[in-house]
Design an enzyme around this catalytic site. Structure first.
Site, PDB file in Angstrom:
ATOM      1  N   ASP A 109     -11.945  -9.541   4.341  1.00  0.00           N
ATOM      2  CA  ASP A 109     -13.230  -9.626   3.627  1.00  0.00           C
ATOM      3  C   ASP A 109     -13.760 -11.064   3.662  1.00  0.00           C
ATOM      4  OD1 ASP A 109     -13.163  -6.933   2.930  1.00  0.00           O
ATOM      5  OD2 ASP A 109     -13.791  -7.299   0.868  1.00  0.00           O
ATOM      6  N   ASP A 158      -6.026  -7.251   4.162  1.00  0.00           N
ATOM      7  CA  ASP A 158      -7.172  -6.670   3.451  1.00  0.00           C
ATOM      8  C   ASP A 158      -8.011  -7.787   2.837  1.00  0.00           C
ATOM      9  OD1 ASP A 158      -8.783  -4.647   2.202  1.00  0.00           O
ATOM     10  OD2 ASP A 158      -7.759  -5.129   0.328  1.00  0.00           O
ATOM     11  N   ASP A 190      -2.127 -18.412   1.057  1.00  0.00           N
ATOM     12  CA  ASP A 190      -3.068 -19.175   0.223  1.00  0.00           C
ATOM     13  C   ASP A 190      -3.710 -20.297   1.030  1.00  0.00           C
ATOM     14  OD1 ASP A 190      -0.539 -20.298   0.342  1.00  0.00           O
ATOM     15  OD2 ASP A 190      -0.476 -20.955  -1.740  1.00  0.00           O
ATOM     16  N   TYR A 229       0.812  -1.211   0.000  1.00  0.00           N
ATOM     17  CA  TYR A 229       0.000   0.000   0.000  1.00  0.00           C
ATOM     18  C   TYR A 229       0.848   1.264   0.000  1.00  0.00           C
ATOM     19  CZ  TYR A 229      -4.517  -2.244   0.890  1.00  0.00           C
ATOM     20  OH  TYR A 229      -5.675  -2.964   0.785  1.00  0.00           O
ATOM     21  N   LYS A 272       3.871 -15.221   2.921  1.00  0.00           N
ATOM     22  CA  LYS A 272       4.093 -15.987   1.687  1.00  0.00           C
ATOM     23  C   LYS A 272       5.606 -16.215   1.602  1.00  0.00           C
ATOM     24  CE  LYS A 272       2.705 -17.868  -2.187  1.00  0.00           C
ATOM     25  NZ  LYS A 272       1.938 -19.135  -2.219  1.00  0.00           N
TER      26      LYS A 272
END
Ligand code: IPM
Ligand code: MG
Length: 364
Positions: free
Chosen positions: A255, A251, A227, A146, A195
């Site tokens: 959700d 982020d 993942d 970001y 990751k």
């Protein structure tokens, strides 16, 4: 006690849901004998319309003068709103990112908990939903993709876009410390998500979190790949207690967590720094499709106001009262459209403002 709260209603459904959270806070002030003084400022698309930029310096200063900030949502529909014809740094979302950075809000807490009353609204298989879950996402909020440098250029006749993902060791250390501190007051289990099989930034993340973990031998620490975590969240969300992760992964996963908790309209959030100051906002977006219709779910914003009482004002009794009022409202079968459950009898559909009234009426 006296507190100053700056509100940022923002765009889309923002003004409607903030109005209801303010209604509940005003009821808390009356019942518990506090004085909350509210000041409203513009940010996002409405600030672009009024001042030509998504966040003015004056708005930042007003936020800094508050004890806490309560926000709704910002932004519109990409492709439909003229805000998205502006250069990226002038668009609504840039205002929110600049505000998070200017206020130093590096720690974003997003608690996802499945209310027993909302089990039918959970899209997971019944046998999974029946077991329930209560996950605290700790998302790093002022670093990573970001805030790295980005550019779009033409190289040898081809358009090339670059975003950079940068993490400094101290940024990882301070968010990891927060995660362990929070876990010590919950189930004493941290899952750090990265990751590390591909990214250097994730390898540093894992190294620093492991170091911080050594200083907290009473807290169980697992590392998981992002993942695989996305998969485990739908398979067995009950295995998680505190999940700590970098900005972009947080982020995305938050959700997913909101959806399995019944609706994006249920997930509150707190953005904090080391002192008690914080910005509180629902995790969901501005939902332009239903803006102004008085149908949006204000509960995530009301629950964000409860977090504001708890984390910024240290008023835990009052925060408990708001959370209990939300739970009672759900138990009474009252629902906004997004959490109406098919085939369940005894439910009543409420508008945004009726839901705010019902929660406020249950503050004791
Ligand atoms: C969120 C939102 C923001 C983010 C957007 C609006 C910039 O999706 O708070 O999750 O990506 O952080
Ligand atoms: Mg998001």
């Amino acid at each position: 006690m006296n507190f100053k709260i700056v509100t940022i209603p923002g765009d889309g459904i923002g003004p409607e849901i903030v109005r209801e959270a303010q209604k509940v806070l005003e009821k808390v002030a009356t019942v518990y004998g506090h004085k909350f003084c509210f000041e409203k400022v513009l940010m996002g698309g409405c600030s672009i319309d009024a001042y030509g930029e998504p966040l003015t310096d004056e708005t930042i200063e007003t936020c800094k003068s508050a004890d806490a900030v309560l926000m709704g949502s910002i932004g519109g529909k990409v492709g439909q709103s003229s805000w998205y014809e502006l250069p990226p740094e002038k668009r609504p979302e840039a205002g929110l990112l600049k505000l998070r950075k200017s206020l130093g809000l590096f720690c974003n807490l997003r608690p996802a908990h499945l209310y027993p009353e909302l089990k039918k609204a959970c899209p997971l298989r019944e046998s999974i939903a029946d077991q329930g879950f209560d996950v605290m996402m700790v998302r790093e909020l002022t670093g990573g993709l970001y805030f790295g440098t980005r550019k779009t250029e033409v190289v040898d006749g081809e358009e090339v876009a670059t975003d950079t993902l940068v993490y400094h060791d101290y940024e990882i250390r301070r968010i990891a410390e927060k995660a362990f501190e929070i876990a010590s007051k919950r189930q004493c289990h941290v899952t750090s998500v990265d990751k590390a099989n591909v990214l250097d930034s994730s390898r540093l993340w894992r190294k620093i979190v492991t170091e911080v973990g050594k200083a907290h031998p009473d807290i169980a620490l697992d590392h998981a790949l992002v993942d695989s975590t996305a998969m485990q969240l739908v398979r067995n969300p009950g295995q998680f207690d505190v999940v700590v992760t970098e900005n972009m992964f947080g982020d995305i996963l938050s959700d997913e967590m909101a959806e399995i908790a019944g609706s994006l309209g249920m997930l509150p959030s707190a953005s904090l720094r080391e002192d008690s100051f914080g910005l509180y906002e629902p995790s969901g977006g501005s939902a332009p499709d239903i803006a102004g219709l008085n149908v949006a779910n204000p509960l995530a914003t009301i629950l964000s106001a409860a977090m504001l009482l708890r984390y910024s004002f240290n008023l835990s009794k009052e925060a408990d009262a708001v959370e209990a009022a939300v739970a009672e409202t759900l138990t009474a079968g009252l629902r906004t459209a997004d959490i109406m459950e098919d085939g369940v009898s005894g439910l009543t559909r409420l508008s945004t403002s009726e839901m705010g009234d019902q929660v406020a009426a249950r503050i004791r």
